[in-house]
Design an enzyme around this catalytic site. Structure first.
Site, PDB file in Angstrom:
ATOM      1  N   ASP A   1      -1.954   0.694   8.516  1.00 17.59           N
ATOM      2  CA  ASP A   1      -0.713   1.372   8.120  1.00 17.59           C
ATOM      3  C   ASP A   1       0.448   1.033   9.052  1.00 17.59           C
ATOM      4  O   ASP A   1       1.268   1.892   9.396  1.00 17.59           O
ATOM      5  CB  ASP A   1      -0.918   2.898   8.070  1.00 17.59           C
TER       6      ASP A   1
ATOM      7  N   HIS B   1       0.913   5.238   1.482  1.00 22.89           N
ATOM      8  CA  HIS B   1       0.245   6.104   2.448  1.00 22.89           C
ATOM      9  C   HIS B   1       0.850   7.502   2.368  1.00 22.89           C
ATOM     10  O   HIS B   1       2.085   7.634   2.334  1.00 22.89           O
ATOM     11  CB  HIS B   1       0.413   5.532   3.860  1.00 22.89           C
TER      12      HIS B   1
ATOM     13  N   ASN C   1       0.858  -1.182   0.000  1.00 22.53           N
ATOM     14  CA  ASN C   1       0.000   0.000   0.000  1.00 22.53           C
ATOM     15  C   ASN C   1       0.893   1.230   0.000  1.00 22.53           C
ATOM     16  O   ASN C   1       2.062   1.167   0.380  1.00 22.53           O
ATOM     17  CB  ASN C   1      -0.884  -0.018   1.259  1.00 22.53           C
TER      18      ASN C   1
END
Length: 205
Positions: A150, A114, A112
């Site tokens: 996260d 962020h 991912n």
């Protein structure tokens, strides 16, 4: 060659940059599928224009972290012969938290990006969080996805200086420019087998 899957919810500008880098033979990976949880996501048309197949797996009100939904994602991947052994799954503005079952199934295969320098400012509105906190630098982080929000091992980070007159919109735009450079780099490292996870750290060879 690994199979690339990208999950989106909107326009998918990071998706577009990754796919264009692949198209220019900069990343040795095969883009197989783009999935959106929203049928009106503009990124679907962009993916199709770049020659990548798309699927829509509607959320239908199911909250994030829900295996009932994520099991449908697994079915979509299996339809394209995508397995935990032969893929990389990139979250690119996919506005859902993945279920623990999905994360365990594709352990070490989901990444991912962020818009903050993790572990600072996880979760939503991280650019606003950074401005309100008064930090002098922010940026973006590409990380593996684990069962936290996260919190997975960090792969790459890029730093952006915050100006005194920055707004949430202006800092978001500058961070996004760095995202467009950093995410394809991370995908390239993964596709070449150059990332090794050791505890909380990643070792890049």
């Amino acid at each position: 060659m690994l199979n690339l899957v990208i999950l989106i919810s909107g326009r998918g500008s990071n998706m577009e940059n990754i796919l264009k880098a692949v198209k220019k033979n900069k990343i040795p990976i095969k883009p197989v599928l783009v999935i959106s949880n929203k049928s009106d996501a503009k990124g679907l048309a962009i993916a199709q224009k770049l020659g990548v197949k798309t699927e829509i797996v509607e959320s239908n009100g199911l909250k994030g972290g829900n295996w009932e939904y994520d099991s449908k994602l697994v079915s979509a991947l299996e339809k394209y012969k995508i397995t935990p052994q032969n893929c990389l799954i990139c979250l690119a503005g996919f506005m859902r938290i993945m279920s623990p079952e999905f994360i365990r199934h594709y352990k070490g295969r989901i990444v991912n990006i962020h818009p903050a320098i993790l572990p600072a400012f996880p979760g939503l509105h991280s650019q606003r969080q950074a401005l309100e906190y008064g930090v002098k630098y922010s940026g973006c982080t590409v990380h593996f996805v684990d069962e936290g929000v996260d919190t997975g091992p960090i792969i790459l980070q890029s730093v952006v200086k915050i100006k005194d007159d920055d707004t949430e919109e202006s800092i978001s735009k500058r961070i996004l420019k760095q995202e467009h450079k950093t995410y394809p780099k991370a995908v390239k490292l993964f596709s070449k087998g150059k990332i090794k996870i050791v505890g909380r750290k990643t070792i890049i060879s």
